[in-house]
Design an enzyme around this catalytic site. Structure first.
Site, PDB file in Angstrom:
ATOM      1  CB  SER A  13     -10.700  -0.850   6.870  1.00  0.00           C
ATOM      2  OG  SER A  13     -10.320  -2.186   7.129  1.00  0.00           O
ATOM      3  CE  LYS A  30      -5.438  -0.743  -0.331  1.00  0.00           C
ATOM      4  NZ  LYS A  30      -4.575  -1.618   0.498  1.00  0.00           N
ATOM      5  CG  HIS A  32      -1.869  -4.636   3.142  1.00  0.00           C
ATOM      6  ND1 HIS A  32      -3.052  -5.146   2.639  1.00  0.00           N
ATOM      7  CD2 HIS A  32      -2.166  -4.233   4.406  1.00  0.00           C
ATOM      8  CE1 HIS A  32      -3.996  -5.078   3.561  1.00  0.00           C
ATOM      9  NE2 HIS A  32      -3.482  -4.514   4.639  1.00  0.00           N
ATOM     10  CB  THR A  78       2.819   0.956  -0.914  1.00  0.00           C
ATOM     11  OG1 THR A  78       1.752   0.030  -0.688  1.00  0.00           O
ATOM     12  CG2 THR A  78       4.056   0.493  -0.110  1.00  0.00           C
ATOM     13  CB  ILE A 131       2.140   8.179  -1.228  1.00  0.00           C
ATOM     14  CG1 ILE A 131       2.202   7.460  -2.573  1.00  0.00           C
ATOM     15  CG2 ILE A 131       1.777   9.647  -1.417  1.00  0.00           C
ATOM     16  CD1 ILE A 131       0.882   7.394  -3.301  1.00  0.00           C
ATOM     17  N   GLY A 178      -2.414   6.370   3.217  1.00  0.00           N
ATOM     18  CA  GLY A 178      -2.854   5.750   4.462  1.00  0.00           C
ATOM     19  C   GLY A 178      -2.145   6.343   5.655  1.00  0.00           C
ATOM     20  NE  ARG A 179       3.096   2.750   7.686  1.00  0.00           N
ATOM     21  CZ  ARG A 179       3.087   1.764   6.797  1.00  0.00           C
ATOM     22  NH1 ARG A 179       2.876   2.044   5.502  1.00  0.00           N
ATOM     23  NH2 ARG A 179       3.266   0.517   7.183  1.00  0.00           N
TER      24      ARG A 179
END
Length: 414
Positions: free
Chosen positions: A137, A277, A301, A333, A335, A355-356
């Site tokens: 990022s 994105k 996001h 988002t 997943i 991401g998370r």
């Protein structure tokens, strides 16, 4: 007939008394107990201060967008085929001009060294070992050069937030290109920061401040604080000088004037693949595709910007129908499992980003925790494909999945 009984002899008990060797390494021991991403999340919550955990775990306002995105994946129905040879499964895909051993990569996440001191280096090295892309990022806490050092042979992607200081933005882009990053993710859904209320309630700042509340919260989490205080400080983008919340920082950095002409200009500056994105409507998917970019990421996001935004998984079939096979579609988002990844691929995505799920592994155990998150998602993906009777990602199609419809627009009341 009465069952006969006897006192068991020692020789009969011996086969039942096989004790596992005690694992002396606490990190290895706790990660071995994690069998799902939810398990990693639970470990991460215990081991990470509330401010840092909530920054990763939370979303905007009432967090409806995130909840709906996860609900969308739960509300699917798979349609398995039987009597197929699935003794070997090919999970590899071609995406953004290169190969990925798995149909998912690591999404860009900001301020990652606040989650764990190993930060982006852990994510990049784990991604390289797994043969999947890693995304850095703009507001990451590791330089492009250090990410490249951590993942020298693998694929690194750079995610761009266009800042008000455009020279600084393009300087980072140039450094990423010189470091061998092959794909630019231009993120377009952050004209301003979303209202991430958990951060506001926690008084979460950059860097985290030692207050009576944080000290009390730190007592059961000494390892995190020891790592944070004894490793290199957060220095990316002058974060060490910022005393406000993350949302306030983002509002001072990001440029709300960016438009389609600016996007076309950025596209022309990058020597590799360009993926946009933050697409959330069919019309915008068509508009950026017509600009000549290589692909798009359907994403709200992670629910961290506009609450009540469209669910990317719901939007996927319509965008695929609009674009056909002319552009690559990546989805993120919500997943949280390999089954979610398989469902997205079946409904038309070429690739997915997590991401998370990655951050939960990072917070649970640094590099080894990221490895464990990738292992979990990989095993779930392969198992789901086999149970569907599918031996290759390329064989997945909409016939394998039905999106169950509870969150659907109401018709005209008249």
């Amino acid at each position: 007939m009465k069952q006969e009984r006897h006192i068991p002899r020692p020789s009969e008990l011996a086969p039942l008394m096989r004790f596992k060797r005690f694992e002396t390494d606490g990190r290895t021991r706790r990660l071995a107990k994690a069998h799902t991403i939810a398990d990693l999340r639970a470990i991460a919550k215990r081991r990470t201060p509330k401010g840092a955990f909530d920054y990763a775990d939370g979303a905007a306002e009432a967090e409806l967008s995130l909840g709906r995105a996860r609900r969308a994946f739960r509300e699917i129905e798979f349609h398995p085929a039987i009597l197929r040879d699935v003794s070997a499964v090919d999970t590899s895909v071609e995406i953004a001009g290169g190969r990925s051993a798995l149909p998912f990569g690591i999404a860009p996440t900001g301020f990652t060294r606040m989650m764990h001191s190993e930060g982006e280096r852990a994510g990049a090295s784990a991604a390289g070992a797994a043969g999947i892309p890693f995304s850095l990022s703009t507001v990451g806490t590791t330089s492009p050069e250090d990410v490249r050092a951590a993942n020298p042979e693998g694929r690194n992607w750079f995610q761009l937030y266009m800042q008000k200081d455009r020279d600084r933005s393009m300087s980072l882009v140039s450094r990423a290109a010189e470091a061998g990053f092959d794909t630019l993710l231009v993120t377009v859904d952050v004209p301003v920061a979303g209202a991430r209320l958990r951060d506001s309630y926690n008084g979460f700042t950059i860097p985290p401040q030692l207050t009576p509340r944080t000290i009390l919260n730190a007592i059961p989490r000494p390892e995190w604080w020891w790592n944070f205080l004894t490793t290199e400080p957060l220095t990316f983008a002058s974060l060490s000088e910022w005393q406000g919340t993350i949302g306030e920082l983002l509002d001072t950095l990001f440029d709300p004037t960016m438009d389609f002409e600016d996007l076309a200009w950025v596209r022309d500056q990058w020597p590799g693949k360009v993926v946009v994105k933050g697409i959330q409507t069919v019309a915008d998917a068509r508009a950026v595709a017509d600009l000549g970019v290589d692909g798009i990421v359907l994403s709200n996001h992670g629910g961290r910007q506009l609450d009540r935004a469209p669910v990317p998984f719901h939007l996927l079939p319509a965008v695929r129908a609009e674009l056909g096979e002319s552009k690559e579609i990546i989805l993120d988002t919500g997943i949280m499992s390999g089954a979610d990844i398989v469902a997205a691929l079946a409904m038309g995505a070429d690739f997915t980003l997590v991401g998370r799920a990655y951050l939960y592994g990072l917070m649970a155990g640094g590099r080894e925790g990221v490895d464990r998150a990738i292992e979990i998602l990989t095993a779930e993906t392969i198992r789901t494909m086999k149970l569907l009777g599918v031996a290759s990602v390329a064989d997945l199609n909409p016939g394998h999945v039905t999106q169950l419809q509870q969150l659907v627009p109401r018709g005209d009341a008249s």
